[in-house]
Design an enzyme around this catalytic site. Sequence first.
Site, PDB file in Angstrom:
ATOM      1  N   TYR A 119       0.817  -1.214   0.000  1.00  0.00           N
ATOM      2  CA  TYR A 119       0.000   0.000   0.000  1.00  0.00           C
ATOM      3  C   TYR A 119       0.851   1.265   0.000  1.00  0.00           C
ATOM      4  CZ  TYR A 119      -4.334  -2.542   0.975  1.00  0.00           C
ATOM      5  OH  TYR A 119      -5.428  -3.353   0.898  1.00  0.00           O
ATOM      6  N   LYS A 165       3.938 -15.399   3.260  1.00  0.00           N
ATOM      7  CA  LYS A 165       4.186 -16.160   2.036  1.00  0.00           C
ATOM      8  C   LYS A 165       5.699 -16.382   1.950  1.00  0.00           C
ATOM      9  CE  LYS A 165       2.678 -18.051  -1.841  1.00  0.00           C
ATOM     10  NZ  LYS A 165       1.803 -19.251  -1.864  1.00  0.00           N
ATOM     11  N   ASP A 197      -2.024 -18.857   1.475  1.00  0.00           N
ATOM     12  CA  ASP A 197      -3.004 -19.650   0.707  1.00  0.00           C
ATOM     13  C   ASP A 197      -3.620 -20.735   1.592  1.00  0.00           C
ATOM     14  OD1 ASP A 197      -0.465 -20.800   0.735  1.00  0.00           O
ATOM     15  OD2 ASP A 197      -0.489 -21.417  -1.375  1.00  0.00           O
ATOM     16  N   ASP A 221      -6.009  -7.498   4.520  1.00  0.00           N
ATOM     17  CA  ASP A 221      -7.183  -6.945   3.832  1.00  0.00           C
ATOM     18  C   ASP A 221      -8.053  -8.087   3.301  1.00  0.00           C
ATOM     19  OD1 ASP A 221      -8.814  -4.979   2.505  1.00  0.00           O
ATOM     20  OD2 ASP A 221      -7.788  -5.506   0.639  1.00  0.00           O
ATOM     21  N   ASP A 225     -11.859  -9.871   4.893  1.00  0.00           N
ATOM     22  CA  ASP A 225     -13.138  -9.975   4.161  1.00  0.00           C
ATOM     23  C   ASP A 225     -13.635 -11.426   4.164  1.00  0.00           C
ATOM     24  OD1 ASP A 225     -13.114  -7.235   3.497  1.00  0.00           O
ATOM     25  OD2 ASP A 225     -13.850  -7.612   1.462  1.00  0.00           O
TER      26      ASP A 225
HETATM   27  C1  IPM Z   1     -10.226  -1.727   3.805  1.00  0.00           C
HETATM   28  C2  IPM Z   1     -10.404  -1.266   2.376  1.00  0.00           C
HETATM   29  C3  IPM Z   1      -9.267  -0.371   1.934  1.00  0.00           C
HETATM   30  C4  IPM Z   1      -7.976  -1.132   2.095  1.00  0.00           C
HETATM   31  C5  IPM Z   1      -9.499   0.111   0.498  1.00  0.00           C
HETATM   32  C6  IPM Z   1     -10.591   1.131   0.438  1.00  0.00           C
HETATM   33  C7  IPM Z   1      -8.305   0.671  -0.174  1.00  0.00           C
HETATM   34  O1  IPM Z   1     -10.550  -2.343   1.523  1.00  0.00           O
HETATM   35  O2  IPM Z   1     -10.126  -0.866   4.701  1.00  0.00           O
HETATM   36  O3  IPM Z   1     -10.226  -2.929   4.025  1.00  0.00           O
HETATM   37  O4  IPM Z   1      -7.634  -1.981   1.247  1.00  0.00           O
HETATM   38  O5  IPM Z   1      -7.295  -0.902   3.096  1.00  0.00           O
HETATM   39 MN    MN Z   2     -10.756  -4.259   2.531  1.00  0.00          MN
END
Ligand code: IPM
Ligand code: MN
Length: 329
Positions: A119, A165, A197, A221, A225
């Site tokens: 990032y 990784k 993975d 990240d 999710d």
């Molecule tokens: C999160 C989001 C952000 C990230 C995006 C908006 C760039 O996905 O906070 O998880 O990847 O950090």
């Molecule tokens: Mn995210």
Amino acid sequence: MRIVYLPGDGIGPEVMAEAARAVEALLPEARVEERLLGAEAIDQLGDALPDETLEACRDADAVLLGAVGSDRYSWREGPNPEDGLFRLRQELDVYANLRPSVGDGVDLMIVRELVGGLYFGSRGVEPDGTVFDRLEYHPDQVARVARRAFELAGQRDGRLLSVDKANVLATSRMWRATVDEMAPEYPDVQLEHLLVDTAAMRLVEDVTAFDVIVTENTFGDILSDIAAALTGGLGAAASACLGDGGVDVFEPVHGTAPDIAGTGVANPTAMLLSAALMLRYGLERPAEADALEAAVASARAERPTADEGGTADTRAFGDHVLAHLRNGS
Ligand code: IPM
Ligand code: MN
Ligand code: NAD
């Protein structure tokens, strides 16, 4: 007590409105200010993270953030909402992003490194057209987030999984060595390592098997999710972005949900639970945090939004939360 609200874009302001009502009911004495971040900030002030927003955040006791992102500016070079979010995280140095998943036998905490890695590395185009994004970590960046994770694991079930990784990446080999070097300082924590993975597969197989996971920015990240989808869904996943004693940021895991923005049906659970994390960790008001979490649990059971199988819209869900806070039922 001073709180800065950064509602952002898309459903950000819709879910923030419900969090603001709940915070006002719980902390009527708090001074709250709203500031611009993201696409709205580019429109009005030409910068995704305007100086006045950053200054207000630095002076605050806690920052509550909705979400940023917009088809108008996202995913392109030049001023864009996501860069405003990254700069905010970096400027406030909130390097440890705690992303809890709780429910149905699950009690998982993902600790995502938040201000390093892909990032924040340089990116660009070589003369021959090759495009690059540089992945780099300093051992000190790894050690400080790992320390947070070891400490958290020590206060919980005592199991820490570090995800990397290391079969491919030099940064991952350093990550693993750094975490291993620290392990003797935490004899009560059982440390394990997994490749990312395999970790993704194991999460999907049995999310109840995990206690604390620590990992670098990009892996965190993605894994968070997955963990959200396996528990309450993205509409319910909250997070705390913590530094070392400065102001902390509290934000949902989800984004601006352009597919439902403007229709008033977004689930404000993640935003409300982020406000509860703010009450607990940012403002040291655990009783108010408990009350808010109980009110949200009640609303999710009795007035669920569409993403959780119900029919309540954002405001009706928030109304239930407020009524619960006022009456305790
Ligand atoms: C999160 C989001 C952000 C990230 C995006 C908006 C760039 O996905 O906070 O998880 O990847 O950090
Ligand atoms: Mn995210
Ligand atoms: P998203 O999280 O916005 O949406 C993914 C899916 O989940 C969509 O179907 C959406 O409707 C649903 N969803 C998300 N939150 C919900 C809620 N509270 N209630 C009900 N449903 C919900 O991810 P995306 O669509 O990939 O990204 C959209 C924009 O948001 C992009 O510009 C991205 O960069 C940005 N984003 C910002 C943040 C942040 O500010 N922290 C986080 C993630 C994505």
